[in-house]
Motif scaffolding. Structure first.
Motif: not given
Length: 76
Positions: A32-38, A18-25, A71-75
């Motif tokens: 350039g950056p790629v979108d992070a998943g949840s 329920g959080e959507g994307s966590l930002g950019k990686i 800890a880090f977001p995943l694509p």
């Protein structure tokens, strides 16, 4: 024995529903950056010590404590 990432780090993947994307990686060398998943990857570190308050069983190598190492977001 010192810190050994193959022995002392344990990965955990966690989905934040329920959080959507966590930002950019941002990755080194990428255009350039790629979108992070949840999902995030969390690495916990086993704390083993000689005579410190964290203890652990030196004979078996079994720790009795863990700390969050990174800890880090995943694509997506």
């Amino acid at each position: 024995m010192g810190f050994d990432p193959n022995r002392d780090l344990f990965p955990i993947e966690w989905e934040l529903r329920g959080e959507g994307s966590l930002g950019k990686i941002w990755r080194k060398g990428a255009a350039g950056p790629v979108d992070a998943g949840s999902k995030v990857s969390i690495r916990i570190k086993a704390v083993r010590g000689k005579g410190n308050s964290h203890g652990g069983d030196e004979a078996t190598g079994v720790p009795d404590n863990f700390v969050i190492y990174t800890a880090f977001p995943l694509p997506q």
